[in-house]
Design a protein around this motif. Sequence first.
Motif, PDB file in Angstrom:
ATOM      1  N   VAL A  58       0.665  -0.938  -0.141  1.00 12.10           N
ATOM      2  CA  VAL A  58      -0.086   0.006  -0.025  1.00 12.10           C
ATOM      3  C   VAL A  58       0.973   1.212  -0.214  1.00 12.10           C
ATOM      4  O   VAL A  58       0.423   2.586  -0.835  1.00 12.10           O
ATOM      5  N   MET A  59       1.840   1.232   0.969  1.00  9.76           N
ATOM      6  CA  MET A  59       2.562   2.025   0.796  1.00  9.76           C
ATOM      7  C   MET A  59       3.533   2.609  -0.450  1.00  9.76           C
ATOM      8  O   MET A  59       3.237   3.661  -0.896  1.00  9.76           O
ATOM      9  N   GLN A  60       4.437   1.179  -1.538  1.00 10.04           N
ATOM     10  CA  GLN A  60       4.670   1.919  -2.533  1.00 10.04           C
ATOM     11  C   GLN A  60       3.591   2.148  -3.374  1.00 10.04           C
ATOM     12  O   GLN A  60       4.356   3.222  -4.153  1.00 10.04           O
ATOM     13  N   GLU A  61       2.510   1.722  -3.492  1.00 11.07           N
ATOM     14  CA  GLU A  61       1.956   1.987  -4.533  1.00 11.07           C
ATOM     15  C   GLU A  61       1.530   3.740  -4.608  1.00 11.07           C
ATOM     16  O   GLU A  61       1.472   4.699  -4.932  1.00 11.07           O
ATOM     17  N   PHE A  62       0.884   4.168  -3.251  1.00 13.34           N
ATOM     18  CA  PHE A  62       1.036   5.989  -2.525  1.00 13.34           C
ATOM     19  C   PHE A  62       1.861   6.502  -3.064  1.00 13.34           C
ATOM     20  O   PHE A  62       2.183   7.649  -3.692  1.00 13.34           O
ATOM     21  N   LEU A  63       3.321   6.177  -2.888  1.00 11.63           N
ATOM     22  CA  LEU A  63       4.432   6.375  -2.669  1.00 11.63           C
ATOM     23  C   LEU A  63       5.015   6.884  -4.328  1.00 11.63           C
ATOM     24  O   LEU A  63       4.862   8.316  -4.778  1.00 11.63           O
ATOM     25  N   THR A  64       5.098   6.072  -5.025  1.00 13.47           N
ATOM     26  CA  THR A  64       5.313   6.000  -6.122  1.00 13.47           C
ATOM     27  C   THR A  64       5.194   6.450  -7.219  1.00 13.47           C
ATOM     28  O   THR A  64       4.960   6.883  -8.446  1.00 13.47           O
TER      29      THR A  64
END
Length: 407
Positions: free
Chosen positions: A233-239
């Motif tokens: 979830v974090m990676q999808e949001f940050l990228t």
Amino acid sequence: MDLVFVSGILLNLESAWSEPFWRRVMESTARLGRVILLDRRGSGLSDRLPPGSVPSLEERIDDIAVVMDAAGSERAVIYGSIEGGQVAIVFAATYPERTDALVLFNTYAHLPGADDPDLKARIMRTIEREWGSGLYARWWGRSEEHRKVIGRWERLAATPSAAAALVRTNFETDVRDVLGSIRVPTLVMQSRGDPLLIGGREIAEQIRGSRYVELEMPTLFFEKHHLDELLGVMQEFLTGHRAEPDVDRVLKTVLFTDIVGSTERAAEVGDRKWKELLDQHDAAMREELERFRGDEIKTTGDGFLAAFDGPARAVRCAQAVGEEARRLGLAVRAGVHTGECELRGDDLAGIAVHIGARVASLAGPGEVFVTSTVRDLVAGSGIEFADRGRHELKGVPGEWQLLAVCS
């Protein structure tokens, strides 16, 4: 990409690498970027504070900036969990130019139950009596082994008295008024059904454009598939959010000062002597602004508008200016408010500025008035207040609770 972890009391540098659970979390998170950890003053590997002392919210925000500077990090994703979320929230609002994004996990803006004095008293007694035995396992442990592990984390983090002082400050701190000032991409994640941390949805509702995600996972001791989901979830949001934040609007603490009875005093001493007094007053004001890291925005005839990146510094600057004014035979009144300000070149605008001016106008000679927002943000600083009731501020909607700073 840098990620600064602003954690709760249980995580510190020693436990992060010596305990398998935290080590797995840190190493997995490092796949997203460089992880920067810090122990708050008085806990973990940081120097101990005097008994009963805790770092204020403002000091913890300063510490994040100092650690980022030491690590050569100009900008970072600020990750806050449990009580560390309050610090992360205010940092992101105050320093949007240093915040790529704000990520919050199982946190709150105002601790649930903070308005119940009986509950607070019971919790404080329990912490003082049971800290170090695995107290937090009552909420976040699922076995006797978990209780033993959490007990070790508690002992590594703080002494019972230091833990009690920190929790007491958490009860007093309220950053809900800051949420609307956040202008960086924000992700709020919440473990569904957590019995203690229930503030995620409320936080997300107040931060414009934020994303809220509920996860089917425990708060602590989650398995690898839980961690993979959280990091996914974090990676999808940050990228997907790399745009520069809007830094035309930032969180600031504004200080207005005004010499009381200036017209009468000028008539009493004459123009020449009055100019000398004004020059001495202005020099003292600018000296205190430099001392407390304030920015002079403009003069207002016989007063000043200044801005600070921390409310406690603004309050202490106002007190110091008042003392210098008394030495000169003058009486200064001051008003302090923290809120979102619009940057217009070297000037500030917005409702927060108007509120600060109205608050100052209600103070008496030698008094420093603040809003309840300021009081809630300086918990743990040692600054004390006396209630001055609720007031309507001209041109500002609603009623505002005002407080006088005790000398």
